[in-house]
Structures are given as C-alpha cells and as structure tokens.
Design an enzyme around this catalytic site. Structure first.
Site, PDB file in Angstrom:
ATOM      1  N   TYR A   1       0.844  -1.187   0.000  1.00 38.03           N
ATOM      2  CA  TYR A   1       0.000   0.000   0.000  1.00 38.03           C
ATOM      3  C   TYR A   1       0.887   1.247   0.000  1.00 38.03           C
ATOM      4  CZ  TYR A   1      -3.692  -3.268   1.441  1.00 38.03           C
ATOM      5  OH  TYR A   1      -4.583  -4.328   1.525  1.00 38.03           O
TER       6      TYR A   1
ATOM      7  N   HIS B   1      -0.170 -12.497   1.436  1.00 33.01           N
ATOM      8  CA  HIS B   1      -0.897 -11.542   0.606  1.00 33.01           C
ATOM      9  C   HIS B   1      -0.989 -12.013  -0.848  1.00 33.01           C
ATOM     10  CE1 HIS B   1      -1.389  -6.933  -0.345  1.00 33.01           C
ATOM     11  NE2 HIS B   1      -2.477  -7.639  -0.593  1.00 33.01           N
TER      12      HIS B   1
END
Length: 315
Positions: A57, A127
C-alpha cells in the site's frame, strides 16, 4: 440455516469494524500527510481499534503513516507478507517482487515492523498467494508458523480477492484468520458457497473487505468503480435497485452494505478503506445505523441477501 462456527482460532477478539489503509497509501489518488493523520485520528475517535495495512500500500507509505498513530489502548494491527519492496538507488519507490522464501517472509515482516514502530503485529496475512501453492506449502507457511512461535505475530492469515483459492488454503493449513475482499457484498455472494461454511467448521475467523465493491455500493453514480474498474451498466443498475430498496426504509445504502457480511456467524470483522476523516465518520455512523429486519427480508426477496443468512431473524 448457516453453519454454527467452531471455536475461534484467534487468541484475541477482533473488533467488528476496522480501518483499511490502502487509500492512505495513495490507492487511486494521493492523500496528504495531514489528511492521513486526520483520517487515523478520526478512526480512533470513532472507536475503531483494528487497522489493516500492507507493504504494497503505497510502497510502505501506509505502514509508515499508521506507525505514527498514537492510540490508547494499542490497536489490533494486521499487515501482509509475500512481496518485497525494492527501492531505486535514489531511494524512491521501485518495484515490488514476490518472495515466498523464509528469508523473504522474515525480511518483509522486519521491514513492516520498522515502519510500524512495533515489535510485533497481531495478524500477518500471506498476501495474494493465489498462484503459489507450492511455495506456500514448502516455505511460506512454515515460515509464518515460526514467526508465530517466536512471538513476532499472534495469528496467521491469508488475504485474497478470490474465495476458491482461499478456501483451498484453509482446507490444507491451520489458518487463524482470512481476509476476503470484494466477494461478500450485496452484489457478490461468492464467498458464501464454500469459504464461509468451511471457516465456520474450522473456527477460522473471517475478515471481510471491499464491501462497497470499490465504491459502487457507497454511491452508485455514473463513473463509479466496481471491483477496481469502471462499473458496467448492469452492476450500476443493480446497485441503484438496492439503493432504492434501502431508501424505502430510510436506511442509507452504505449502512446495509457494511452490515450485510456480519449477518454470517463466521464473520468477525468488516474492514473499510477510508481516505479522509469525513469518510471515517460517515462509515462509522453507517455501521451503527439500525437496519430493520423488514429491509433485510426485502433485500433477500430481490436477490441481494441470501435467504439462509436470515434464518432465525424476526421478519
């Protein structure tokens, strides 16, 4: 009737509402330092005590910003692993590479802890490991188990956008928690087919993200996004139909969208991505807004809520 969940594997209780920090890393548009700080402050003032982040992010930016948050009591924090950040020689963000080796998993977590200013995190999600089952089996899952044994993480999770591969990992491994994004919403019930019944049987906690399907269920206006792309006409029309049903009961569409996943007993928490203090305040209010059983029944009759989720509710 939905499955009654087995005893939860998590060694702590997840708050029902969490803040996702992808927008604070600049997803879709930049967020200033001041706006990011105000967003995080508004979250703590709204009583939000769970924050989800990831190195990807904003190439570490979201973790850095979250690391500046001073909150008492200390919040529950989840981050992710499996991808390493490789800056350019001038220090600016560079490429993101996948690395499921034990060394890569540990390096990723250590860098995250540095950015977050913490000695441990509560949840470490693998992830987006959709296409890496062999690597997960050989190195990544054993690595995160060791990190849990060492006390650097408290729980092992998998975070993905597709429920089928996620269910396969829950079936094969002992998984404390999963994060499923965009597949349990008023417009998408994919996770209800296999993943949620499986998690209910195994005691795997479920965190749901993407309840607005990238914005469409927050505001079904022309130009809205749906699953990271411009909304097609049929999705826009369905979202507008859903909003009209909510309007008939004076319930904001976001309130129904946020509260819908929590109808399933396996779901522990809903995580909402916010990029401003105003969004946090509005979403926290929507999460508390009373949704009458009559509306849930009406939404079910129109295909937005599976009937089995309403078993046992007054109607």
């Amino acid at each position: 009737m939905t499955d009654r969940p087995a005893a939860n594997r998590l060694p702590f209780t997840l708050p029902r509402l969490g803040l996702g920090t992808a927008p604070l890393g600049g997803l879709f548009e930049e967020v200033s330092e001041e706006e990011a700080a105000a967003t995080l402050t508004a979250a703590t003032e709204a009583g939000i005590t769970y924050f989800d982040t990831a190195p990807r992010y904003g190439h570490g930016l979201a973790e850095q910003r979250l690391g500046r948050l001073s909150a008492d009591p200390a919040p529950v924090i989840s981050t992710k692993t499996g991808w390493l950040l490789r800056p350019r020689p001038d220090g600016s963000p560079g490429e993101v590479i996948t690395d499921w080796t034990e060394r890569g998993i540990r390096e990723s977590l250590e860098a995250s802890l540095t950015r977050l200013g913490r000695s441990a995190v509560d949840i470490l999600y693998l992830h987006d490991p959709d296409n890496y089952p062999d690597e997960i089996r050989r190195t990544a899952y054993p690595a995160v188990r060791r990190l849990r044994e060492e006390g650097l993480i408290r729980a092992i999770g998998f975070g993905m956008n597709h429920s089928g591969p996620l269910a396969a990992y829950v079936e094969e491994f002992e998984v404390d928690v999963v994060l499923i994004a965009g597949r349990l919403s008023l417009l998408d019930h994919e996770a209800l087919t296999t993943l949620l019944p499986l998690c209910a049987r195994t005691g795997t906690a479920v965190v749901v993200g993407g309840v607005f399907n990238t914005g469409l269920l927050a505001d079904p206006a022309p130009g809205a996004m749906f699953n990271y792309r411009p909304a097609p006409a049929h999705a826009l029309e369905r979202a507008r139909q859903c909003r009209a049903l909510c309007d008939a009961y004076d319930v904001p569409l976001p309130a129904a969208a946020i509260q819908f996943p929590l109808l399933h007993p396996a779901v522990s928490s809903v995580v909402l991505g916010c990029r401003s203090a105003a969004e946090v305040t509005a979403n926290a209010a929507a999460a508390r807004f009373p949704v009458p059983d009559e509306l849930w029944q009406r939404l079910a009759r129109n295909g937005f809520v599976p009937e089995q989720l309403l078993a046992g509710r007054a109607g």
